[in-house]
Design an enzyme around this catalytic site. Structure first.
Site, PDB file in Angstrom:
ATOM      1  N   LYS A 161     -13.263  11.564   1.315  1.00 27.79           N
ATOM      2  CA  LYS A 161     -13.703  10.654   2.432  1.00 27.79           C
ATOM      3  C   LYS A 161     -12.457  10.413   3.114  1.00 27.79           C
ATOM      4  O   LYS A 161     -11.814   9.338   2.519  1.00 27.79           O
ATOM      5  CB  LYS A 161     -14.581   9.429   1.851  1.00 27.79           C
ATOM      6  CG  LYS A 161     -15.188   8.774   3.099  1.00 27.79           C
ATOM      7  CD  LYS A 161     -15.645   7.532   2.905  1.00 27.79           C
ATOM      8  CE  LYS A 161     -14.501   6.374   3.151  1.00 27.79           C
ATOM      9  NZ  LYS A 161     -13.934   6.674   4.655  1.00 27.79           N
ATOM     10  N   GLU A 186      -3.314   3.836  -5.166  1.00 28.61           N
ATOM     11  CA  GLU A 186      -1.885   3.458  -4.592  1.00 28.61           C
ATOM     12  C   GLU A 186      -2.075   2.618  -3.548  1.00 28.61           C
ATOM     13  O   GLU A 186      -2.712   2.907  -2.681  1.00 28.61           O
ATOM     14  CB  GLU A 186      -1.449   4.856  -4.046  1.00 28.61           C
ATOM     15  CG  GLU A 186      -0.016   4.980  -4.101  1.00 28.61           C
ATOM     16  CD  GLU A 186       0.389   4.638  -2.562  1.00 28.61           C
ATOM     17  OE1 GLU A 186       0.732   3.635  -2.236  1.00 28.61           O
ATOM     18  OE2 GLU A 186       0.437   5.407  -1.750  1.00 28.61           O
ATOM     19  N   CYS A 188       3.199   2.624   3.309  1.00 21.62           N
ATOM     20  CA  CYS A 188       2.890   1.448   2.264  1.00 21.62           C
ATOM     21  C   CYS A 188       4.198   1.228   1.443  1.00 21.62           C
ATOM     22  O   CYS A 188       4.491   0.263   1.162  1.00 21.62           O
ATOM     23  CB  CYS A 188       2.029   2.112   1.014  1.00 21.62           C
ATOM     24  SG  CYS A 188       2.424   3.852   0.728  1.00 21.62           S
ATOM     25  N   GLU A 195       1.106  -8.084   3.165  1.00 21.73           N
ATOM     26  CA  GLU A 195       1.142  -6.797   3.633  1.00 21.73           C
ATOM     27  C   GLU A 195       1.034  -6.895   5.228  1.00 21.73           C
ATOM     28  O   GLU A 195      -0.027  -6.996   5.576  1.00 21.73           O
ATOM     29  CB  GLU A 195       0.958  -5.593   3.077  1.00 21.73           C
ATOM     30  CG  GLU A 195       0.878  -4.249   3.619  1.00 21.73           C
ATOM     31  CD  GLU A 195       0.394  -3.135   2.877  1.00 21.73           C
ATOM     32  OE1 GLU A 195      -0.785  -3.183   2.861  1.00 21.73           O
ATOM     33  OE2 GLU A 195       1.106  -2.168   2.467  1.00 21.73           O
TER      34      GLU A 195
HETATM   35  O1  TXE Z   1      -7.773  -0.301   4.498  1.00 22.19           O
HETATM   36  P1  TXE Z   1      -8.850  -0.030   3.231  1.00 22.19           P
HETATM   37  P2  TXE Z   1      -8.207  -0.627   5.919  1.00 22.19           P
HETATM   38  C1  TXE Z   1      -3.624  -1.860   3.975  1.00 22.19           C
HETATM   39  C2  TXE Z   1      -2.795  -2.334   5.163  1.00 22.19           C
HETATM   40  C3  TXE Z   1      -3.980  -2.455   6.205  1.00 22.19           C
HETATM   41  C4  TXE Z   1      -5.022  -2.791   5.302  1.00 22.19           C
HETATM   42  C5  TXE Z   1      -6.369  -2.604   5.868  1.00 22.19           C
HETATM   43  O2  TXE Z   1      -2.239  -3.363   4.973  1.00 22.19           O
HETATM   44  O3  TXE Z   1      -3.670  -3.258   7.102  1.00 22.19           O
HETATM   45  O4  TXE Z   1      -4.758  -1.953   4.368  1.00 22.19           O
HETATM   46  O5  TXE Z   1      -6.536  -1.221   6.258  1.00 22.19           O
HETATM   47  C6  TXE Z   1     -12.106   3.138   2.373  1.00 22.19           C
HETATM   48  N1  TXE Z   1     -15.349   1.534  -0.976  1.00 22.19           N
HETATM   49  N2  TXE Z   1      -3.300  -0.217   3.815  1.00 22.19           N
HETATM   50  O6  TXE Z   1      -9.037  -1.798   6.320  1.00 22.19           O
HETATM   51  O7  TXE Z   1     -10.350  -0.811   3.147  1.00 22.19           O
HETATM   52  C7  TXE Z   1     -12.012   3.239   4.012  1.00 22.19           C
HETATM   53  O8  TXE Z   1     -13.079   3.925   4.563  1.00 22.19           O
HETATM   54  C8  TXE Z   1     -14.883   2.957  -0.960  1.00 22.19           C
HETATM   55  C9  TXE Z   1      -2.531   0.260   3.111  1.00 22.19           C
HETATM   56  O9  TXE Z   1      -8.220   0.780   6.899  1.00 22.19           O
HETATM   57  O10 TXE Z   1      -8.198  -0.029   2.237  1.00 22.19           O
HETATM   58  C10 TXE Z   1     -10.616   4.172   3.820  1.00 22.19           C
HETATM   59  O11 TXE Z   1     -11.154   5.513   3.766  1.00 22.19           O
HETATM   60  N3  TXE Z   1     -14.092   3.174   0.073  1.00 22.19           N
HETATM   61  C11 TXE Z   1      -2.449   1.778   2.929  1.00 22.19           C
HETATM   62  C12 TXE Z   1     -10.025   3.548   3.002  1.00 22.19           C
HETATM   63  O12 TXE Z   1     -10.738   2.905   1.930  1.00 22.19           O
HETATM   64  C13 TXE Z   1     -13.754   2.039   1.061  1.00 22.19           C
HETATM   65  C14 TXE Z   1      -2.929   2.472   3.646  1.00 22.19           C
HETATM   66  C15 TXE Z   1      -8.619   2.784   3.019  1.00 22.19           C
HETATM   67  O13 TXE Z   1      -9.562   1.556   3.698  1.00 22.19           O
HETATM   68  C16 TXE Z   1     -14.333   0.731   1.015  1.00 22.19           C
HETATM   69  C17 TXE Z   1      -3.983   2.053   4.568  1.00 22.19           C
HETATM   70  C18 TXE Z   1     -15.152   0.546  -0.227  1.00 22.19           C
HETATM   71  N4  TXE Z   1     -15.793  -0.659  -0.342  1.00 22.19           N
HETATM   72  C19 TXE Z   1      -4.131   0.623   4.782  1.00 22.19           C
HETATM   73  N5  TXE Z   1     -13.656  -0.119   1.956  1.00 22.19           N
HETATM   74  C20 TXE Z   1      -1.357   2.318   1.931  1.00 22.19           C
HETATM   75  N6  TXE Z   1      -1.303   1.826   0.768  1.00 22.19           N
HETATM   76  O14 TXE Z   1      -0.900   3.379   2.302  1.00 22.19           O
HETATM   77  C21 TXE Z   1     -13.085   0.826   2.413  1.00 22.19           C
HETATM   78  N7  TXE Z   1     -12.954   1.741   2.007  1.00 22.19           N
END
Ligand code: TXE
Length: 498
Positions: A197, A272, A306, A402
Site C-alpha cells: 500500500k 523504519e 528520515c 521531526e
Molecule cells: O505519515 P504516516 P504521514 C513523518 C514526517 C511527516 C509525518 C506525517 O514527519 O510529517 O510522518 O506524514 C499509512 N494503518 N514521516 O501522515 O501516517 C499511510 O497511508 C496503516 C516520516 O504521511 O506515517 C502511508 O502509506 N497504515 C517518514 C504511510 O502509513 C497507515 C516518511 C505513512 O503515513 C495508517 C513519511 C494506519 N492506521 C512521513 N495511518 C520516514 N520515516 O521516512 C497511515 N498509514
C-alpha cells in the site's frame, strides 16, 4: 486526468496518467467502476494530475487472498533461487530501460527534482534490486551437533530459512518508488508474496512497478498493490489474519499503531520511523566539506528524508563561518518545479506537509528564534523556503519533533561533550553525523552517539550493503545488508535421529 503543465512528458508517463484508476491484483489492473477515488496532485502547482482508487477493506481482502493463494501453491517460493534471482535481475533491467517514465511520474506526484528522481528513485533503485536479487541465492541455514541423552546413536540437526508468507508493506510519500522497493525486494527475494500500500499522496509509481514486475516474470498474485487511505486500506492490511509480516516506513505515531496491530496478530514486523538527526561539528572540522555536506544532508528532497540532518551542533569558533557559508550556499540555489532540471529547490510533497512545516516555523518565530530564509518562494505550489534556525529556544517544537522539511537548526556549543549530550537528548535515534579531522574524537564519539547510522564527515548516504534502521523510537529491525532477508524468513530447526 492528465498533466497540463509546460514540460513535455515521456510517452509512457503521459499514458499512465491518462489511465483509468485501478488496483493491481492477481497480475492485472482491476478497474473498479464506482469505487471512491483519491486525487493525486502536482506539488509544483497543486493541479490534480491523476486519480487512484481509495480501496476498501474488501478490496484489501481480495489482494491479500490473491497473495496468499500465490504463496500457498508455491508458484514463486518453490522456484529455484537462481530463477527468482533471474526474474529480479530482469526487473532491474526493465526499470533501467524505462527509467525516464518512472522518474517523471515520481517528480510529478512527489515534487522532487527530476535529477533526484533519475539518480535515486530509478538509479539507486536499480542497484537495490540487483543487490536483493543476489541475496536469493545466498539463503542458508546452520547445522548443529546435539547432546541428547539416550535414543539412537546419532542426531543431526539443521535449520532452514523459510519465507514467512504474505507481507503487508506500507510505504510513505518521500521516496515512493525507492522505499516501496525496500519493502517489496526482500519479500520477493525470500519467496514471500506481497501486498503493497503506497501512500495516498503518491500512489502512481507503485502501480507501474507492479505491472513491470509481472512483465519481468513475477507470477500473478505474488505482488499486489492496493491504493488508499491509511485509516482504511492501511489498517485493513495491518489487521488481516492472512498477513504474516508487516513492514512500514513512516511516522513514529503510525508506526506504533502498526506495531500494536502486529503484536495483536503476532505478525512479524519491521518499522523504519522518524528521525531528529543531529550533526555534530567539532572545531577542527573542514568547513569546505561541512557546508556542502549539510546542504545535502539537511536539504536533499526538501528535507523530507528520515535520515536528514535537522539539528546542527557546532563549536563556537566555527559558528559564524558555518552560518555565513550555509546562507550563501542556499542563496545560490534556484527554486522551481521539479521537472525543470535547472532547479535545486522544489516543492514539498503535499499541501498538508507544507502547512505542517510552516506551522513549525511560525511557532519557532513566536518563541523568539532567528530564522534565515535566503530564497523567495513562488506564488503557487507547495514550496517552503529552505530555512536556517539560529539557536532556537529549547522549548520550540522544532527542536524536539521531526519537521520533515527544509529546516536546519543551528546551535552553538562550547565543547564536544556538550554537543554529544545535546545530540543524544532525543527520543529518536535514526542517524547522526560527526564532522572532525581528529581520529581519536571520531573513534570515541561514533561509539557514543545514539543512532542506528553514524556518518563521519558526510551525512545521509546509504547503501544496499550497509544495514539501516533506528535506535530508540526511530524503529525496530534493520533493512539492507547481507542479513536483509532474515526478517522475511522464519528459522525452522529440523532434528534427525539416525
Ligand atoms: O505519515 P504516516 P504521514 C513523518 C514526517 C511527516 C509525518 C506525517 O514527519 O510529517 O510522518 O506524514 C499509512 N494503518 N514521516 O501522515 O501516517 C499511510 O497511508 C496503516 C516520516 O504521511 O506515517 C502511508 O502509506 N497504515 C517518514 C504511510 O502509513 C497507515 C516518511 C505513512 O503515513 C495508517 C513519511 C494506519 N492506521 C512521513 N495511518 C520516514 N520515516 O521516512 C497511515 N498509514
Amino acid at each position: 486526468m492528465s498533466y497540463q503543465g509546460p514540460f513535455s512528458l515521456d510517452q509512457a508517463a503521459a499514458a499512465f496518467l491518462d489511465r483509468a484508476p485501478a488496483l493491481y491484483i492477481d497480475g492485472a489492473f482491476i478497474g473498479l467502476e464506482g469505487a471512491a477515488r483519491i486525487q493525486v496532485h502536482d506539488p509544483a502547482t497543486g493541479a490534480v494530475i491523476a486519480e487512484a482508487i481509495d480501496a476498501t477493506a474488501g478490496h484489501v481482502d481480495e489482494a491479500v487472498r490473491s497473495a496468499h493463494a500465490a504463496f500457498e501453491d508455491g508458484r514463486w517460493r518453490d522456484l529455484r533461487p537462481a530463477d527468482r534471482e533471474r526474474v529480479l535481475l530482469r526487473l532491474a533491467d526493465l526499470l533501467e530501460a524505462r527509467g525516464e517514465a518512472f522518474a517523471q511520474l515520481e517528480t510529478l506526484e512527489q515534487g522532487k527534482s527530476i535529477n533526484l528522481s533519475r539518480m535515486l528513485e530509478v538509479g539507486a533503485s536499480v542497484d537495490w534490486i540487483r543487490y536483493a536479487a543476489g541475496l536469493t541465492t545466498k539463503i542458508a541455514g546452520r547445522t548443529f551437533d546435539l547432546s541428547l541423552p539416550g535414543g539412537p546413536a546419532h542426531w543431526t540437526a539443521y535449520t532452514r530459512r523459510e519465507p514467512l508468507g504474505v507481507v503487508g508493506a506500507i510505504a510513505p510519500w518521500n521516496f515512493p518508488l525507492m522505499i516501496a522497493l525496500w519493502k517489496v525486494l526482500p519479500a520477493l527475494a525470500a519467496g514471500c508474496s506481497v501486498v503493497l500500500k503506497p501512500s495516498e499522496v503518491t500512489p502512481l509509481t507503485a502501480l507501474m512497478l507492479a505491472e513491470l514486475a509481472t512483465e519481468a516474470g513475477v507470477p500473478a498474485g505474488v505482488f499486489n498493490v492496493v491504493t488508499g487511505a491509511g485509516a482504511v486500506a492501511g489498517s485493513a492490511l495491518t489487521t488481516h489474519p492472512l498477513v504474516a509480516k508487516l513492514t512500514f516506513t513512516g511516522s513514529t505515531a503510525t508506526g506504533k499503531a502498526i506495531g500494536r496491530a502486529a503484536v495483536d496478530g503476532l505478525k512479524r514486523f519491521t518499522l523504519e520511523l522518524g528521525g531528529k538527526n543531529p550533526a555534530l561539528i567539532l572545531r577542527d572540522a573542514d568547513l569546505g566539506r561541512v557546508v556542502p555536506g549539510l546542504i545535502t544532508g539537511g536539504f536533499l528532497n526538501g528535507g523530507q528524508v528520515c535520515a536528514s540532518a535537522s539539528r546542527v551542533y557546532v563549536e563556537t569558533p566555527l559558528y559564524d563561518d558555518l552560518v555565513a557559508g550555509l546562507r550563501q550556499a542556499l542563496g545560490g540555489l534556484s527554486i522551481g518545479p521539479g521537472l525543470d532540471p535547472q532547479t535545486q529547490v522544489n516543492p514539498l510533497a503535499s499541501a498538508a506537509q507544507r502547512d505542517k512545516v510552516a506551522s513549525y516555523l511560525t511557532q519557532a518565530r513566536q518563541a523568539g528564534a532567528e530564522i534565515i530564509q535566503p530564497i523567495a518562494t513562488p506564488d503557487q505550489g507547495y514550496f517552503v523556503s529552505p530555512s536556517l534556525i539560529l539557536d532556537p529556544p529549547a522549548d520550540a517544537r522544532l527542536v524536539r519533533e521531526e519537521v520533515f522539511g527544509p529546516v536546519l537548526n543551528i546551535v552553538r556549543i562550547d565543547s564536544a561533550e556538550q554537543g554529544l549530550a545535546l545530540a543524544n537528548d532525543s527520543e529518536l535515534g535514526l542517524a547522526a553525523s560527526l564532522w572532525t579531522r581528529d581520529i581519536d574524537q571520531a573513534m570515541s564519539l561514533t561509539r557514543r552517539l545514539e543512532a542506528g547510522t553514524v556518518w563521519v564527515n558526510s551525512h545521509v548516504f546509504i547503501d544496499p550493503n550497509m544495514p539501516f534502521g533506528g535506535f530508540k523510537q526511530s524503529g525496530l529491525g534493520r533493512d539492507f545488508g547481507v542479513d536483509w532477508l532474515s526478517a522475511y524468513t522464519e528459522e525452522k530447526s529440523i532434528c534427525i535421529a539416525h
